[in-house]
Scaffold this motif. Structure first.
Motif, PDB file in Angstrom:
ATOM      1  N   VAL A  62      -2.611  12.084  14.066  1.00  0.00           N
ATOM      2  CA  VAL A  62      -2.381  12.180  12.389  1.00  0.00           C
ATOM      3  C   VAL A  62      -2.451  10.660  11.892  1.00  0.00           C
ATOM      4  CG1 VAL A  62      -0.752  12.768  10.635  1.00  0.00           C
ATOM      5  CG2 VAL A  62      -1.050  14.143  12.628  1.00  0.00           C
ATOM      6  N   GLN A  63      -3.264  10.348  11.009  1.00  0.00           N
ATOM      7  CA  GLN A  63      -3.256   9.044  10.572  1.00  0.00           C
ATOM      8  C   GLN A  63      -2.409   9.168   9.303  1.00  0.00           C
ATOM      9  OE1 GLN A  63      -7.368   7.820   9.997  1.00  0.00           O
ATOM     10  NE2 GLN A  63      -7.570   7.391  12.288  1.00  0.00           N
ATOM     11  N   LYS A  64      -1.853   7.688   9.130  1.00  0.00           N
ATOM     12  CA  LYS A  64      -1.207   7.587   8.123  1.00  0.00           C
ATOM     13  C   LYS A  64      -1.464   6.414   7.338  1.00  0.00           C
ATOM     14  CE  LYS A  64       3.308   9.766   9.696  1.00  0.00           C
ATOM     15  NZ  LYS A  64       4.701   9.433  10.303  1.00  0.00           N
ATOM     16  N   THR A  65      -1.600   6.255   6.039  1.00  0.00           N
ATOM     17  CA  THR A  65      -1.796   4.939   5.337  1.00  0.00           C
ATOM     18  C   THR A  65      -0.889   4.369   4.634  1.00  0.00           C
ATOM     19  OG1 THR A  65      -4.039   5.746   4.905  1.00  0.00           O
ATOM     20  CG2 THR A  65      -3.305   3.926   3.705  1.00  0.00           C
ATOM     21  N   PHE A  66      -0.293   2.947   5.003  1.00  0.00           N
ATOM     22  CA  PHE A  66       0.574   2.402   4.503  1.00  0.00           C
ATOM     23  C   PHE A  66       0.115   1.429   3.589  1.00  0.00           C
ATOM     24  CE2 PHE A  66       2.360   4.252   8.255  1.00  0.00           C
ATOM     25  CZ  PHE A  66       3.556   4.892   8.069  1.00  0.00           C
ATOM     26  N   GLU A  67       0.821   1.402   2.268  1.00  0.00           N
ATOM     27  CA  GLU A  67       0.414   0.255   1.551  1.00  0.00           C
ATOM     28  C   GLU A  67       1.601  -0.694   1.228  1.00  0.00           C
ATOM     29  OE1 GLU A  67      -2.237   0.219  -1.764  1.00  0.00           O
ATOM     30  OE2 GLU A  67      -2.829   2.453  -1.056  1.00  0.00           O
ATOM     31  N   GLU A  68       1.515  -1.905   0.879  1.00  0.00           N
ATOM     32  CA  GLU A  68       2.944  -2.671   0.514  1.00  0.00           C
ATOM     33  C   GLU A  68       2.302  -3.495  -0.735  1.00  0.00           C
ATOM     34  OE1 GLU A  68       4.322  -5.141   3.706  1.00  0.00           O
ATOM     35  OE2 GLU A  68       5.200  -3.417   4.678  1.00  0.00           O
ATOM     36  N   TRP A  69       3.224  -3.290  -1.762  1.00  0.00           N
ATOM     37  CA  TRP A  69       2.885  -4.084  -3.145  1.00  0.00           C
ATOM     38  C   TRP A  69       4.128  -4.927  -3.123  1.00  0.00           C
ATOM     39  CZ3 TRP A  69       1.383   0.131  -7.186  1.00  0.00           C
ATOM     40  CH2 TRP A  69       0.198   0.940  -6.768  1.00  0.00           C
ATOM     41  N   THR A  70       3.657  -6.109  -3.422  1.00  0.00           N
ATOM     42  CA  THR A  70       4.654  -7.189  -3.783  1.00  0.00           C
ATOM     43  C   THR A  70       4.762  -7.468  -5.281  1.00  0.00           C
ATOM     44  OG1 THR A  70       4.360  -8.359  -1.607  1.00  0.00           O
ATOM     45  CG2 THR A  70       5.463  -9.556  -3.184  1.00  0.00           C
ATOM     46  N   TYR A  71       6.021  -7.386  -5.861  1.00  0.00           N
ATOM     47  CA  TYR A  71       6.204  -7.696  -7.208  1.00  0.00           C
ATOM     48  C   TYR A  71       6.957  -9.082  -7.273  1.00  0.00           C
ATOM     49  CZ  TYR A  71       4.324  -3.326  -8.823  1.00  0.00           C
ATOM     50  OH  TYR A  71       3.669  -2.234  -8.939  1.00  0.00           O
ATOM     51  N   ASN A  72       6.498 -10.006  -8.097  1.00  0.00           N
ATOM     52  CA  ASN A  72       7.146 -11.296  -8.224  1.00  0.00           C
ATOM     53  C   ASN A  72       7.600 -11.606  -9.675  1.00  0.00           C
ATOM     54  OD1 ASN A  72       7.738 -14.099  -8.780  1.00  0.00           O
ATOM     55  ND2 ASN A  72       6.162 -14.651  -7.715  1.00  0.00           N
ATOM     56  N   PHE A  73       9.061 -11.336  -9.911  1.00  0.00           N
ATOM     57  CA  PHE A  73       9.604 -11.258 -11.105  1.00  0.00           C
ATOM     58  C   PHE A  73      10.166 -12.700 -11.868  1.00  0.00           C
ATOM     59  CE2 PHE A  73      10.252  -6.794  -9.659  1.00  0.00           C
ATOM     60  CZ  PHE A  73       9.634  -6.143 -10.350  1.00  0.00           C
ATOM     61  N   GLY A  74       9.612 -13.741 -10.985  1.00  0.00           N
ATOM     62  CA  GLY A  74      10.047 -14.964 -11.457  1.00  0.00           C
ATOM     63  C   GLY A  74      11.060 -15.821 -10.488  1.00  0.00           C
ATOM     64  N   ALA A  75      10.991 -17.043 -10.685  1.00  0.00           N
ATOM     65  CA  ALA A  75      11.865 -17.705  -9.696  1.00  0.00           C
ATOM     66  C   ALA A  75      13.374 -17.511  -9.512  1.00  0.00           C
ATOM     67  CB  ALA A  75      11.657 -19.470 -10.497  1.00  0.00           C
ATOM     68  N   ASN A  76      13.917 -16.932 -10.698  1.00  0.00           N
ATOM     69  CA  ASN A  76      15.318 -16.572 -10.502  1.00  0.00           C
ATOM     70  C   ASN A  76      15.780 -15.079  -9.952  1.00  0.00           C
ATOM     71  OD1 ASN A  76      15.959 -19.203 -11.658  1.00  0.00           O
ATOM     72  ND2 ASN A  76      15.690 -18.142 -13.702  1.00  0.00           N
ATOM     73  N   ARG A  77      14.638 -14.260  -9.476  1.00  0.00           N
ATOM     74  CA  ARG A  77      14.826 -13.089  -8.993  1.00  0.00           C
ATOM     75  C   ARG A  77      14.034 -12.988  -7.444  1.00  0.00           C
ATOM     76  NH1 ARG A  77      13.641  -8.557 -13.176  1.00  0.00           N
ATOM     77  NH2 ARG A  77      14.343  -7.403 -11.358  1.00  0.00           N
ATOM     78  N   LEU A  78      14.772 -12.223  -6.585  1.00  0.00           N
ATOM     79  CA  LEU A  78      14.110 -11.789  -5.838  1.00  0.00           C
ATOM     80  C   LEU A  78      12.728 -11.021  -5.838  1.00  0.00           C
ATOM     81  CD1 LEU A  78      17.309 -10.786  -3.256  1.00  0.00           C
ATOM     82  CD2 LEU A  78      15.772 -12.895  -3.177  1.00  0.00           C
TER      83      LEU A  78
END
Length: 109
Positions: free
Chosen positions: A72-88
């Motif tokens: 079985v093949q699984k596809t994983f995607e990672e999306w990165t959100y950058n909300f600015g210098a004061n937030r992780l």
């Protein structure tokens, strides 16, 4: 009485920990476990970056005396959100197009 207390203490230690549900707040929108990539994009916008990988897993099934194996093949995607210098930064992980995890990264820029 002492035995009862000991039994209760041991039971509490062995109770499985309930996992946190994956969720991310984007402005007034909220996305959580099972959300599709299009739902996340609609509520949070386009991510700063996207990474994709495919993993293969061998699955064994048994029906009576017969056992079969299939890959079985699984596809994983990672999306990165950058909300600015004061937030992780937030990394949203999808498995086969469905949200399964949200994890924090370092502070944004």
């Amino acid at each position: 009485m002492r035995t009862l207390l000991l039994a209760v203490a041991v039971a509490v230690v062995w109770v499985p920990v309930v996992g946190q549900a994956a969720s991310l707040r984007c402005g007034t929108g909220l996305v959580s476990d099972g959300a599709s990539k299009s739902d996340v994009a609609a509520k949070c916008g386009e991510p700063t970056s996207k990474e994709s990988r495919t993993e293969s897993e061998e699955v064994k099934t048994k029906d009576g005396d017969t056992s079969t194996k299939r890959v079985v093949q699984k596809t994983f995607e990672e999306w990165t959100y950058n909300f600015g210098a004061n937030r992780l930064q937030q990394v949203v992980v999808f498995e086969n197009g469905k949200l399964i995890e949200v994890k924090s990264a370092g502070y944004g820029r």
